[in-house]
Write a protein that holds these residues in place. Structure first.
Motif, PDB file in Angstrom:
ATOM      1  N   ILE A  18      42.369  37.829  34.273  1.00 13.47           N
ATOM      2  CA  ILE A  18      41.979  36.604  34.973  1.00 13.47           C
ATOM      3  C   ILE A  18      41.793  36.925  36.446  1.00 13.47           C
ATOM      4  CG2 ILE A  18      42.640  34.246  35.583  1.00 13.47           C
ATOM      5  CD1 ILE A  18      44.447  34.272  33.070  1.00 13.47           C
ATOM      6  N   GLY A  19      40.637  36.517  36.976  1.00 14.64           N
ATOM      7  CA  GLY A  19      40.359  36.757  38.377  1.00 14.64           C
ATOM      8  C   GLY A  19      39.717  35.546  39.032  1.00 14.64           C
ATOM      9  N   VAL A  20      39.630  35.597  40.344  1.00 14.04           N
ATOM     10  CA  VAL A  20      38.979  34.550  41.125  1.00 14.04           C
ATOM     11  C   VAL A  20      38.075  35.235  42.140  1.00 14.04           C
ATOM     12  CG1 VAL A  20      40.834  34.370  42.857  1.00 14.04           C
ATOM     13  CG2 VAL A  20      39.375  32.402  42.399  1.00 14.04           C
ATOM     14  N   THR A  21      36.939  34.624  42.418  1.00 17.74           N
ATOM     15  CA  THR A  21      35.985  35.227  43.338  1.00 17.74           C
ATOM     16  C   THR A  21      35.091  34.164  43.942  1.00 17.74           C
ATOM     17  OG1 THR A  21      34.238  36.913  43.533  1.00 17.74           O
ATOM     18  CG2 THR A  21      34.295  35.643  41.494  1.00 17.74           C
ATOM     19  N   SER A  22      34.417  34.509  45.008  1.00 15.71           N
ATOM     20  CA  SER A  22      33.420  33.619  45.591  1.00 15.71           C
ATOM     21  C   SER A  22      32.017  34.006  45.136  1.00 15.71           C
ATOM     22  CB  SER A  22      33.503  33.642  47.122  1.00 15.71           C
ATOM     23  OG  SER A  22      33.248  34.943  47.598  1.00 15.71           O
ATOM     24  N   SER A  23      31.904  35.144  44.436  1.00 11.86           N
ATOM     25  CA  SER A  23      30.609  35.605  43.925  1.00 11.86           C
ATOM     26  C   SER A  23      30.814  36.257  42.560  1.00 11.86           C
ATOM     27  CB  SER A  23      29.965  36.594  44.896  1.00 11.86           C
ATOM     28  OG  SER A  23      28.764  37.090  44.340  1.00 11.86           O
ATOM     29  N   VAL A  24      30.731  35.461  41.505  1.00 10.06           N
ATOM     30  CA  VAL A  24      31.036  35.968  40.166  1.00 10.06           C
ATOM     31  C   VAL A  24      30.070  37.080  39.747  1.00 10.06           C
ATOM     32  CG1 VAL A  24      29.743  34.197  38.890  1.00 10.06           C
ATOM     33  CG2 VAL A  24      31.707  35.313  37.830  1.00 10.06           C
ATOM     34  N   ILE A  25      28.810  36.979  40.113  1.00 10.77           N
ATOM     35  CA  ILE A  25      27.844  38.021  39.726  1.00 10.77           C
ATOM     36  C   ILE A  25      28.237  39.356  40.345  1.00 10.77           C
ATOM     37  CG2 ILE A  25      25.446  38.787  39.948  1.00 10.77           C
ATOM     38  CD1 ILE A  25      24.638  35.820  39.699  1.00 10.77           C
ATOM     39  N   GLN A  26      28.500  39.345  41.636  1.00  6.34           N
ATOM     40  CA  GLN A  26      28.890  40.582  42.324  1.00  6.34           C
ATOM     41  C   GLN A  26      30.209  41.127  41.770  1.00  6.34           C
ATOM     42  OE1 GLN A  26      29.474  40.138  46.544  1.00  6.34           O
ATOM     43  NE2 GLN A  26      29.929  42.295  46.845  1.00  6.34           N
ATOM     44  N   ARG A  27      31.182  40.269  41.571  1.00  4.62           N
ATOM     45  CA  ARG A  27      32.503  40.725  41.150  1.00  4.62           C
ATOM     46  C   ARG A  27      32.487  41.287  39.730  1.00  4.62           C
ATOM     47  NH1 ARG A  27      36.556  43.152  43.419  1.00  4.62           N
ATOM     48  NH2 ARG A  27      38.579  42.474  42.669  1.00  4.62           N
ATOM     49  N   VAL A  28      31.803  40.615  38.805  1.00  2.00           N
ATOM     50  CA  VAL A  28      31.746  41.116  37.434  1.00  2.00           C
ATOM     51  C   VAL A  28      30.968  42.431  37.396  1.00  2.00           C
ATOM     52  CG1 VAL A  28      30.944  40.657  35.084  1.00  2.00           C
ATOM     53  CG2 VAL A  28      32.086  38.862  36.390  1.00  2.00           C
ATOM     54  N   TRP A  29      29.910  42.536  38.198  1.00  3.05           N
ATOM     55  CA  TRP A  29      29.165  43.800  38.283  1.00  3.05           C
ATOM     56  C   TRP A  29      30.120  44.926  38.725  1.00  3.05           C
ATOM     57  CZ3 TRP A  29      28.180  47.480  41.944  1.00  3.05           C
ATOM     58  CH2 TRP A  29      27.183  48.413  41.647  1.00  3.05           C
ATOM     59  N   GLN A  30      30.977  44.643  39.686  1.00  4.70           N
ATOM     60  CA  GLN A  30      31.941  45.641  40.152  1.00  4.70           C
ATOM     61  C   GLN A  30      32.888  46.042  39.022  1.00  4.70           C
ATOM     62  OE1 GLN A  30      33.618  43.489  43.456  1.00  4.70           O
ATOM     63  NE2 GLN A  30      32.156  44.348  44.928  1.00  4.70           N
ATOM     64  N   HIS A  31      33.349  45.076  38.237  1.00  6.34           N
ATOM     65  CA  HIS A  31      34.219  45.392  37.095  1.00  6.34           C
ATOM     66  C   HIS A  31      33.465  46.246  36.082  1.00  6.34           C
ATOM     67  CE1 HIS A  31      37.830  43.025  37.908  1.00  6.34           C
ATOM     68  NE2 HIS A  31      37.072  41.999  38.258  1.00  6.34           N
ATOM     69  N   LYS A  32      32.232  45.881  35.778  1.00  7.88           N
ATOM     70  CA  LYS A  32      31.442  46.609  34.789  1.00  7.88           C
ATOM     71  C   LYS A  32      31.174  48.053  35.213  1.00  7.88           C
ATOM     72  CE  LYS A  32      29.140  42.996  32.258  1.00  7.88           C
ATOM     73  NZ  LYS A  32      29.712  43.481  31.005  1.00  7.88           N
ATOM     74  N   ASN A  33      31.135  48.288  36.505  1.00  6.27           N
ATOM     75  CA  ASN A  33      30.882  49.625  37.029  1.00  6.27           C
ATOM     76  C   ASN A  33      32.158  50.327  37.477  1.00  6.27           C
ATOM     77  OD1 ASN A  33      27.791  50.098  37.097  1.00  6.27           O
ATOM     78  ND2 ASN A  33      28.094  47.948  37.633  1.00  6.27           N
ATOM     79  N   HIS A  34      33.296  49.804  37.022  1.00  5.85           N
ATOM     80  CA  HIS A  34      34.616  50.415  37.236  1.00  5.85           C
ATOM     81  C   HIS A  34      34.922  50.660  38.711  1.00  5.85           C
ATOM     82  CE1 HIS A  34      34.599  50.763  32.925  1.00  5.85           C
ATOM     83  NE2 HIS A  34      33.456  51.418  32.995  1.00  5.85           N
TER      84      HIS A  34
END
Length: 95
Positions: A18-34
């Motif tokens: 579970i996370g929180v962010t102000s930019s879900v697209i950017q943050r999930v991209w960061q997770h996907k790219n480890h």
């Protein structure tokens, strides 16, 4: 800026991050790219299985804290109420 609470997993019925962010697209991209160290990287939690937008960061942070205190079954029920197969919702938000 669109405050968002998001849940990631590594597979159906897998780990839940579970996370929180102000930019879900950017943050999930960061997770996907480890690019995010910690739990999500260790357990390869990069599938966006649930998210909800909020009107302010305070609301999003409050909701994140609430969800983190939930029992696993409640989190699974929340995911499956909108995404019963735990599909990766990344494509629905990234285009």
């Amino acid at each position: 800026m669109q405050p968002c609470v998001y849940l990631l997993s590594n597979k159906k019925d897998g780990v839940i991050y579970i996370g929180v962010t102000s930019s879900v697209i950017q943050r999930v991209w960061q997770h996907k790219n480890h690019m995010v160290d910690g739990f999500s990287k260790k357990y390869n939690a990069s599938l966006l299985v649930y998210f909800e937008m909020h009107g302010s960061m305070l609301e999003a942070i409050t909701r994140e804290k609430q969800l983190k205190n939930w029992k696993r079954k409640w989190k699974v029920d929340l995911i499956e109420s909108n995404n019963p197969m735990w599909n990766d919702l990344w494509d629905s938000i990234s285009h």
